[in-house]
Each structure stands twice: as structure tokens, then as C-alpha cells.
Design a protein around this motif. Structure first.
Motif, mmCIF file in Angstrom:
data_model
loop_
_atom_site.group_PDB
_atom_site.id
_atom_site.type_symbol
_atom_site.label_atom_id
_atom_site.label_comp_id
_atom_site.label_asym_id
_atom_site.label_seq_id
_atom_site.Cartn_x
_atom_site.Cartn_y
_atom_site.Cartn_z
ATOM 1 N N THR A 83 0.867 -0.929 -0.056
ATOM 2 C CA THR A 83 -0.010 0.146 -0.151
ATOM 3 C C THR A 83 0.850 1.274 0.058
ATOM 4 N N ASP A 84 1.935 1.061 0.820
ATOM 5 C CA ASP A 84 2.825 2.436 0.828
ATOM 6 C C ASP A 84 3.475 2.718 -0.495
ATOM 7 N N LEU A 85 4.015 1.599 -0.956
ATOM 8 C CA LEU A 85 5.070 1.748 -2.254
ATOM 9 C C LEU A 85 4.003 1.685 -3.257
ATOM 10 N N GLN A 93 3.054 5.710 -3.184
ATOM 11 C CA GLN A 93 4.360 6.522 -3.550
ATOM 12 C C GLN A 93 4.525 6.430 -5.051
ATOM 13 N N LYS A 94 4.750 5.266 -5.444
ATOM 14 C CA LYS A 94 5.162 5.078 -6.803
ATOM 15 C C LYS A 94 4.311 4.887 -7.903
ATOM 16 N N GLY A 95 3.288 4.497 -7.620
ATOM 17 C CA GLY A 95 2.168 3.945 -8.510
ATOM 18 C C GLY A 95 2.330 2.526 -8.776
ATOM 19 N N THR A 144 6.358 0.299 -9.057
ATOM 20 C CA THR A 144 6.347 -0.385 -8.033
ATOM 21 C C THR A 144 6.874 -1.925 -8.208
ATOM 22 N N SER A 145 8.100 -2.491 -7.942
ATOM 23 C CA SER A 145 8.200 -3.843 -8.228
ATOM 24 C C SER A 145 7.842 -4.907 -7.092
ATOM 25 N N VAL A 146 7.886 -5.989 -7.675
ATOM 26 C CA VAL A 146 7.705 -7.032 -6.406
ATOM 27 C C VAL A 146 8.859 -7.176 -5.544
ATOM 28 N N PHE A 151 -2.630 6.417 -1.843
ATOM 29 C CA PHE A 151 -3.593 5.315 -2.311
ATOM 30 C C PHE A 151 -4.841 5.690 -3.100
ATOM 31 N N HIS A 152 -5.490 6.766 -2.491
ATOM 32 C CA HIS A 152 -6.698 7.315 -3.302
ATOM 33 C C HIS A 152 -6.378 7.555 -4.529
ATOM 34 N N HIS A 153 -5.617 8.609 -4.527
ATOM 35 C CA HIS A 153 -4.960 8.873 -6.320
ATOM 36 C C HIS A 153 -4.712 7.536 -7.112
ATOM 37 N N LEU A 154 -3.877 6.670 -6.452
ATOM 38 C CA LEU A 154 -3.725 5.424 -7.128
ATOM 39 C C LEU A 154 -4.908 4.836 -7.626
#
Length: 172
Positions: free
Chosen positions: A12-14, A17-19, A23-25, A97-100
Motif C-alpha cells: 500500500t505504501d509503495l 508513493q510510486k504507482g 513499484t516492483s515485487v 492510495f486514493h489517487h492511485l
């Protein structure tokens, strides 16, 4: 917190922040202090991890909404105000998270994931619809189109929070 919850929290955090694409696994695994295989074991794929993360975030609100629907001490209007407060609070707790989420729902890149996210979020709408229907049935609300009312409320909340600077200027 168990490993699954740690992975979901880190994701959720990553993602926030990064979309999704940014964000990689491996980053999620590193942040959660687990190996990549554990993420694969629990979730199967990055897309399924994202869907589960949405489910995890939505499940809390589902409980709050269910309590509101069953609360006999509040009027339907008070319940609707509480719904708005709950949505706003959740969005302020995780604005990235909301924006994502809004971004993922607006894109056509991953239609299966978009459909899954939509289905998860629609589960919470059932409670909101019930509050409005009960308000109409009791005469507290006038006859309205429930779906359009829900869309208007949630759309307004989303727009105000996504465009806070512009909205502050419009509303002086």
C-alpha cells in the motif's frame, strides 16, 4: 501483524508513493522483509496483490458501513453524514492510495484488474444504498435516484480531495 498484513501494508505504501508500474515485487519484498517467493505464494501476481490490497483496505470500511446501517439511534441523514465522514477520513489517511486507485480505475491498461477493483468497491455501496433507501421509505429523504445520489456524493468527495487547491479557491 502477520506476514500477509505486513506485505499488504508495505505494498500500500509503495504503490501509493510510486504507482502500480513504478513499484516492483522485489521492492515490496524488500520493504516487507520477506522473499519474492512468499509474495508469489500468498498472492500469485503483482495484480492479485494489488486487488487483495484494495480488498484489505475496503474491508475496514465495510464493517463501519454495516454498523451504521444497523444503528437504530441515528437518523438516516446522520448515517449519511457518517458515511461521508468515513470516506473522507479513509482518503485522508492514505491520499496516495486514493489517487492511485482513481488512476487505476480511469485507465484501460489492465481491464481484469480494473473490473476486480470495481467489484470490491461496489460491495461497500450496498450499505450506502440501504441508508438512502431507508431514508426514502421513512420519509426522511425525498424520492431520489439512489445510484445517482451515491455517485454524486462519492464523486464530490473524490473531486474535492483530488483538487483541494482549486476547490478552496472556488469555495473561497
Amino acid at each position: 501483524m502477520d506476514k500477509r498484513e505486513i506485505i499488504l501494508s508495505t505494498a500500500t505504501d509503495l504503490f501509493g508513493q510510486k504507482g502500480f508500474e513504478g513499484t516492483s515485487v522485489r521492492e515490496i519484498a524488500s520493504g516487507a522483509k520477506v522473499n519474492v517467493a512468499m509474495i508469489s505464494y500468498y498472492f500469485g501476481s503483482k495484480e492479485k496483490l494489488f486487488e487483495r490490497m484494495v480488498e484489505y483496505k475496503a474491508s475496514f470500511l465495510k464493517g463501519v458501513l454495516a454498523e451504521l446501517v444497523n444503528n437504530k439511534s441515528l437518523t438516516q441523514l446522520e448515517k449519511l453524514f457518517a458515511v461521508v465522514d468515513s470516506y473522507v477520513e479513509r482518503i485522508f489517511q492514505s491520499p496516495h492510495f486514493h489517487h492511485l486507485l482513481q488512476r487505476e480505475l480511469s485507465l484501460e491498461n489492465r481491464p481484469q484488474m480494473k473490473d476486480a477493483i470495481t467489484e470490491i468497491l461496489l460491495r461497500n455501496i450496498v450499505s450506502v444504498r440501504k441508508i438512502i433507501e431507508d431514508g426514502i421509505a421513512s420519509g426522511e429523504f425525498r424520492q431520489v435516484d439512489e445510484d445517482l445520489t451515491i455517485t454524486t456524493i462519492l464523486g464530490t468527495i473524490s473531486h474535492l480531495l483530488s483538487s483541494a487547491t482549486m476547490c478552496r479557491k472556488i469555495l473561497h
